[in-house]
Design a protein around this motif. Structure first.
Motif, PDB file in Angstrom:
ATOM      1  N   VAL A  17     -41.008  -6.132 -39.728  1.00 30.58           N
ATOM      2  CA  VAL A  17     -40.405  -7.277 -39.038  1.00 30.58           C
ATOM      3  C   VAL A  17     -41.176  -7.544 -37.751  1.00 30.58           C
ATOM      4  CG1 VAL A  17     -38.327  -8.123 -37.867  1.00 30.58           C
ATOM      5  CG2 VAL A  17     -38.120  -6.912 -40.049  1.00 30.58           C
ATOM      6  N   TYR A  18     -41.487  -6.483 -37.017  1.00 31.23           N
ATOM      7  CA  TYR A  18     -42.269  -6.608 -35.784  1.00 31.23           C
ATOM      8  C   TYR A  18     -43.620  -7.272 -36.070  1.00 31.23           C
ATOM      9  CZ  TYR A  18     -44.595  -5.431 -31.422  1.00 31.23           C
ATOM     10  OH  TYR A  18     -45.288  -5.514 -30.238  1.00 31.23           O
ATOM     11  N   SER A  19     -44.303  -6.768 -37.082  1.00 29.01           N
ATOM     12  CA  SER A  19     -45.628  -7.312 -37.425  1.00 29.01           C
ATOM     13  C   SER A  19     -45.534  -8.780 -37.822  1.00 29.01           C
ATOM     14  CB  SER A  19     -46.250  -6.497 -38.559  1.00 29.01           C
ATOM     15  OG  SER A  19     -46.479  -5.181 -38.142  1.00 29.01           O
ATOM     16  N   PHE A  20     -44.508  -9.126 -38.581  1.00 32.21           N
ATOM     17  CA  PHE A  20     -44.310 -10.519 -38.980  1.00 32.21           C
ATOM     18  C   PHE A  20     -44.098 -11.387 -37.748  1.00 32.21           C
ATOM     19  CE2 PHE A  20     -41.604 -14.135 -39.864  1.00 32.21           C
ATOM     20  CZ  PHE A  20     -42.330 -14.777 -40.853  1.00 32.21           C
ATOM     21  N   GLY A  21     -43.243 -10.932 -36.835  1.00 32.58           N
ATOM     22  CA  GLY A  21     -42.959 -11.706 -35.629  1.00 32.58           C
ATOM     23  C   GLY A  21     -44.201 -11.938 -34.789  1.00 32.58           C
ATOM     24  N   MET A  22     -45.009 -10.904 -34.628  1.00 28.82           N
ATOM     25  CA  MET A  22     -46.232 -11.045 -33.827  1.00 28.82           C
ATOM     26  C   MET A  22     -47.201 -12.002 -34.517  1.00 28.82           C
ATOM     27  SD  MET A  22     -47.480 -10.331 -30.956  1.00 28.82           S
ATOM     28  CE  MET A  22     -46.443  -8.988 -30.379  1.00 28.82           C
ATOM     29  N   THR A  23     -47.317 -11.893 -35.829  1.00 27.66           N
ATOM     30  CA  THR A  23     -48.198 -12.796 -36.576  1.00 27.66           C
ATOM     31  C   THR A  23     -47.711 -14.237 -36.461  1.00 27.66           C
ATOM     32  OG1 THR A  23     -48.770 -11.027 -38.108  1.00 27.66           O
ATOM     33  CG2 THR A  23     -49.198 -13.280 -38.843  1.00 27.66           C
ATOM     34  N   LEU A  24     -46.407 -14.440 -36.573  1.00 23.94           N
ATOM     35  CA  LEU A  24     -45.833 -15.780 -36.439  1.00 23.94           C
ATOM     36  C   LEU A  24     -46.166 -16.373 -35.074  1.00 23.94           C
ATOM     37  CD1 LEU A  24     -43.988 -18.012 -37.619  1.00 23.94           C
ATOM     38  CD2 LEU A  24     -42.037 -16.734 -36.673  1.00 23.94           C
ATOM     39  N   LEU A  25     -45.998 -15.589 -34.023  1.00 21.81           N
ATOM     40  CA  LEU A  25     -46.303 -16.075 -32.678  1.00 21.81           C
ATOM     41  C   LEU A  25     -47.789 -16.368 -32.503  1.00 21.81           C
ATOM     42  CD1 LEU A  25     -43.979 -13.736 -30.608  1.00 21.81           C
ATOM     43  CD2 LEU A  25     -43.689 -16.193 -30.994  1.00 21.81           C
ATOM     44  N   GLU A  26     -48.634 -15.543 -33.095  1.00 21.88           N
ATOM     45  CA  GLU A  26     -50.075 -15.782 -32.992  1.00 21.88           C
ATOM     46  C   GLU A  26     -50.474 -17.058 -33.725  1.00 21.88           C
ATOM     47  OE1 GLU A  26     -51.773 -12.102 -34.407  1.00 21.88           O
ATOM     48  OE2 GLU A  26     -51.834 -11.263 -32.388  1.00 21.88           O
ATOM     49  N   ILE A  27     -49.870 -17.322 -34.865  1.00 21.28           N
ATOM     50  CA  ILE A  27     -50.172 -18.545 -35.624  1.00 21.28           C
ATOM     51  C   ILE A  27     -49.729 -19.771 -34.843  1.00 21.28           C
ATOM     52  CG2 ILE A  27     -49.528 -19.892 -37.673  1.00 21.28           C
ATOM     53  CD1 ILE A  27     -49.452 -17.164 -39.187  1.00 21.28           C
ATOM     54  N   ILE A  28     -48.525 -19.733 -34.307  1.00 24.21           N
ATOM     55  CA  ILE A  28     -47.985 -20.877 -33.568  1.00 24.21           C
ATOM     56  C   ILE A  28     -48.836 -21.189 -32.344  1.00 24.21           C
ATOM     57  CG2 ILE A  28     -46.044 -21.653 -32.134  1.00 24.21           C
ATOM     58  CD1 ILE A  28     -44.231 -20.087 -34.128  1.00 24.21           C
ATOM     59  N   SER A  29     -49.247 -20.143 -31.648  1.00 26.84           N
ATOM     60  CA  SER A  29     -49.952 -20.349 -30.386  1.00 26.84           C
ATOM     61  C   SER A  29     -51.454 -20.518 -30.542  1.00 26.84           C
ATOM     62  CB  SER A  29     -49.703 -19.163 -29.461  1.00 26.84           C
ATOM     63  OG  SER A  29     -50.335 -18.008 -29.981  1.00 26.84           O
ATOM     64  N   PHE A  46     -48.904 -11.361 -24.438  1.00 25.94           N
ATOM     65  CA  PHE A  46     -48.466 -12.618 -25.027  1.00 25.94           C
ATOM     66  C   PHE A  46     -46.954 -12.728 -25.195  1.00 25.94           C
ATOM     67  CE2 PHE A  46     -47.338 -15.272 -28.608  1.00 25.94           C
ATOM     68  CZ  PHE A  46     -47.805 -16.483 -28.140  1.00 25.94           C
ATOM     69  N   ALA A  47     -46.325 -11.689 -25.714  1.00 27.27           N
ATOM     70  CA  ALA A  47     -44.887 -11.761 -25.984  1.00 27.27           C
ATOM     71  C   ALA A  47     -44.095 -11.994 -24.703  1.00 27.27           C
ATOM     72  CB  ALA A  47     -44.425 -10.491 -26.681  1.00 27.27           C
ATOM     73  N   SER A  48     -44.413 -11.268 -23.645  1.00 25.39           N
ATOM     74  CA  SER A  48     -43.708 -11.444 -22.364  1.00 25.39           C
ATOM     75  C   SER A  48     -43.957 -12.833 -21.799  1.00 25.39           C
ATOM     76  CB  SER A  48     -44.174 -10.400 -21.356  1.00 25.39           C
ATOM     77  OG  SER A  48     -43.923  -9.120 -21.818  1.00 25.39           O
ATOM     78  N   TRP A  49     -45.202 -13.260 -21.884  1.00 20.09           N
ATOM     79  CA  TRP A  49     -45.558 -14.578 -21.375  1.00 20.09           C
ATOM     80  C   TRP A  49     -44.812 -15.677 -22.148  1.00 20.09           C
ATOM     81  CZ3 TRP A  49     -48.251 -18.554 -23.901  1.00 20.09           C
ATOM     82  CH2 TRP A  49     -48.615 -19.615 -23.079  1.00 20.09           C
ATOM     83  N   ALA A  50     -44.771 -15.555 -23.480  1.00 20.51           N
ATOM     84  CA  ALA A  50     -44.090 -16.558 -24.309  1.00 20.51           C
ATOM     85  C   ALA A  50     -42.597 -16.603 -23.990  1.00 20.51           C
ATOM     86  CB  ALA A  50     -44.301 -16.259 -25.791  1.00 20.51           C
ATOM     87  N   GLU A  51     -42.001 -15.444 -23.825  1.00 22.22           N
ATOM     88  CA  GLU A  51     -40.574 -15.388 -23.500  1.00 22.22           C
ATOM     89  C   GLU A  51     -40.296 -16.070 -22.156  1.00 22.22           C
ATOM     90  OE1 GLU A  51     -37.065 -12.160 -24.168  1.00 22.22           O
ATOM     91  OE2 GLU A  51     -39.072 -11.414 -23.706  1.00 22.22           O
ATOM     92  N   THR A  52     -41.158 -15.848 -21.185  1.00 20.78           N
ATOM     93  CA  THR A  52     -41.020 -16.490 -19.878  1.00 20.78           C
ATOM     94  C   THR A  52     -41.152 -18.003 -20.007  1.00 20.78           C
ATOM     95  OG1 THR A  52     -41.912 -14.553 -18.755  1.00 20.78           O
ATOM     96  CG2 THR A  52     -41.982 -16.635 -17.547  1.00 20.78           C
ATOM     97  N   ILE A  84     -37.497 -16.992 -33.156  1.00 21.20           N
ATOM     98  CA  ILE A  84     -37.441 -16.019 -34.248  1.00 21.20           C
ATOM     99  C   ILE A  84     -38.544 -14.981 -34.085  1.00 21.20           C
ATOM    100  CG2 ILE A  84     -37.710 -15.710 -36.754  1.00 21.20           C
ATOM    101  CD1 ILE A  84     -36.367 -18.546 -36.997  1.00 21.20           C
ATOM    102  N   GLY A  85     -39.744 -15.435 -33.766  1.00 22.61           N
ATOM    103  CA  GLY A  85     -40.841 -14.501 -33.531  1.00 22.61           C
ATOM    104  C   GLY A  85     -40.516 -13.518 -32.423  1.00 22.61           C
TER     105      GLY A  85
END
Length: 115
Positions: A17-29, A46-52, A84-85
């Motif tokens: 699930v973690y890997s899917f979420g990171m991949t999803l965020l990388e594709i979107i961005s 990236f994850a912290s920055w995206a959440e902010t 979701i990511g």
């Protein structure tokens, strides 16, 4: 890489699930989680920055500029996918959704805010 791998914790399906979420965020961005062109700083994880960016209402900064140029881009759908990511990459394994829940959220059958 999920924290379970780093800390030698038991590996469960939540690692996927973690890997899917990171991949999803990388594709979107259109960006990698930690790229060579990023300055070395926790604010550039990236994850912290995206959440902010989401919490500050700056979602457009997260989405790859090529995607933003497409007129058919549904901003609400994009925001849903980003949320979701971020849910998928929660640090605590038990806080991550199951892949079944992820699919339901992506299909709009489940609200990401209900987790």
């Amino acid at each position: 890489m999920a924290l379970e791998w780093i800390y030698g914790l038991p590996i469960t399906s939540k690692v996927d699930v973690y890997s899917f979420g990171m991949t999803l965020l990388e594709i979107i961005s259109g960006r990698r989680n930690l790229g060579m062109n990023w300055q070395v700083s926790s604010k550039h994880y990236f994850a912290s920055w995206a959440e902010t960016q989401i919490s500050e209402g700056n979602m457009r900064y997260i989405v790859d500029e090529i995607v933003v140029l497409v007129e058919e881009t549904d901003i609400e759908e994009m925001k849903r996918a980003i949320v979701i990511g971020l849910l998928c990459i929660e640090g605590e394994e038990e806080m991550r959704p199951s892949m079944e829940q992820v699919v339901q959220m992506l299909e709009g059958k489940m609200d990401p805010q209900t987790l």
